[in-house]
Design an enzyme around this catalytic site. Structure first.
Site, PDB file in Angstrom:
ATOM      1  CE  LYS A  13      -1.977  -1.189   3.885  1.00 45.25           C
ATOM      2  NZ  LYS A  13      -1.268  -2.461   4.142  1.00 45.25           N
ATOM      3  NE  ARG A  88      -4.580  -1.401   9.568  1.00 42.58           N
ATOM      4  CZ  ARG A  88      -3.501  -0.860   8.997  1.00 42.58           C
ATOM      5  NH1 ARG A  88      -3.543   0.338   8.480  1.00 42.58           N
ATOM      6  NH2 ARG A  88      -2.396  -1.553   8.912  1.00 42.58           N
ATOM      7  NE  ARG A 123       7.203  -2.563   6.310  1.00 35.73           N
ATOM      8  CZ  ARG A 123       5.869  -2.460   6.395  1.00 35.73           C
ATOM      9  NH1 ARG A 123       5.179  -1.880   5.403  1.00 35.73           N
ATOM     10  NH2 ARG A 123       5.232  -2.939   7.439  1.00 35.73           N
ATOM     11  NE  ARG A 167       1.696  -4.863  11.282  1.00 38.73           N
ATOM     12  CZ  ARG A 167       2.759  -4.587  10.538  1.00 38.73           C
ATOM     13  NH1 ARG A 167       3.942  -5.060  10.878  1.00 38.73           N
ATOM     14  NH2 ARG A 167       2.646  -3.840   9.465  1.00 38.73           N
TER      15      ARG A 167
END
Ligand code: ADP
Ligand code: ADP
Ligand code: ZN
Length: 212
Positions: A13, A88, A123, A167
Site C-alpha cells: 500500500k 481498517r 522492509r 497483524r
C-alpha cells in the site's frame, strides 16, 4: 479522485501510494505514518497509540477518525487523496461515509500470507518521511538512506515475525470485511500485488481508469 488502498500488512500500500502521488498529483494519507510521527513527537495521540501498534493490534477507531477528518479537510486534499491503511474497520468505513467523504475507488492489493513475512523482514522505512524500501525487491540508491529525503532508514519494531503474524490475523478478522462493504457499493477493484511493483502500479492505474 479519492482512493482507498486496502490490503494486508506488507501488500504494498505505501509503495503504491508513493507512486500514485507522483502520477496523480494528489497527496497520500497514511494513518500508520501519522501515528508513528505522533509517537516520535511524544504527542498525546502517540502515547495513546503506541502499545496497540507495538502489539500489532488496531488503534481505537475514535483516535483514527479524528486525524483522518482533519487531514482530508486540508486544502491540498481538494482535488483528491489516497488513503493508505485507513479505513481498517467497518466502523471507520461507515464513519467516512457518514462524514460525506466521497470515495471513488477502493483498490484491494492482493498478496498471499505466505509472501508477507519475507517482505516484512526485508522492509526498511524512512524514519522521517515514512517512505518504504526493501533490501532486495526495492533497495534505496544508497544503502540505509532514503532516496526522497536523505534520512536514515530504520526497521519497524512491529515488523518482527511474531507481530506480523498478529497483524495478518487482525487483517483477516477485521479489515478484510471492507472488501465486501465496498464491493456492495460497486467501488471495489482487486489488483494482483504479487507481481513487480511497476506492473502492480500499471494495473492499479488501469483499474481506476486513470490516464497518465
Ligand atoms: P502496514 O502498512 O504494514 O499494514 P501501517 O503503517 O498501516 O502498517 O499500520 C501500522 C499500525 O498502525 C497498525 O498495526 C495499527 O496498530 C496502526 N494503524 C494504522 N492505521 C490504522 C487504522 N486505520 N486503524 C487502526 N489502527 C491503525
Ligand atoms: P504496506 O504499506 O502495505 O504495509 P509496503 O508498501 O511498505 O506495504 O511494502 C511492504 C514491503 O514489501 C516493503 O519492503 C516493500 O519495498 C516491499 N514491496 C512492495 N511491493 C512489492 C512488490 N510488488 N514486490 C516485492 N516487494 C514489494
Ligand atoms: Zn525519507
Amino acid at each position: 479522485m479519492n482512493l482507498i488502498l486496502l490490503g494486508a500488512p506488507g501488500a504494498g500500500k505505501g509503495t503504491q501510494a508513493e507512486l500514485l502521488v507522483h502520477k496523480l498529483s494528489i497527496p497520500a494519507i497514511s494513518t500508520g505514518n501519522m501515528l508513528r510521527e505522533a509517537i516520535a513527537n511524544g504527542t498525546e495521540l502517540g502515547k495513546k497509540a503506541k502499545a496497540y501498534m507495538d502489539a500489532g493490534n488496531l488503534v481505537p477507531d475514535e483516535l483514527i477518525l479524528g486525524i483522518v477528518a482533519d487531514r482530508v479537510a486540508q486544502p491540498d486534499c481538494q482535488n483528491g487523496f489516497i488513503l493508505d491503511g485507513v479505513p481498517r474497520t467497518l466502523a471507520q468505513a461507515e464513519a467516512l461515509e457518514a462524514a460525506g467523504v466521497k470515495i471513488d475507488h477502493v483498490v484491494s492489493i492482493e498478496v498471499a500470507d505466505s509472501e508477507i513475512e519475507g517482505r516484512m523482514t526485508g522492509r526498511r522505512v524512512c524514519g522521517k518521511c515514512g517512505a518504504s524500501y526493501h533490501i532486495t525487491a526495492n533497495p534505496p540508491k544508497i544503502d540505509g538512506i532514503c532516496d526522497s529525503c536523505g534520512s536514515q532508514l530504520v526497521i519497524r519494531k512491529d515488523d518482527a515475525p511474531e507481530t506480523v503474524r498478529n497483524r495478518l490475523a487482525v487483517y483477516h478478522a477485521t479489515t478484510e470485511a471492507l472488501k465486501d462493504f465496498y464491493g456492495k457499493l460497486g467501488r471495489l477493484v482487486e489488483v494482483n500485488g504479487s507481481q513487480s511493483i511497476e506492473k502492480a502500479n500499471e494495473d492499479i492505474l488501469a483499474a481506476i481508469g486513470a490516464k497518465v
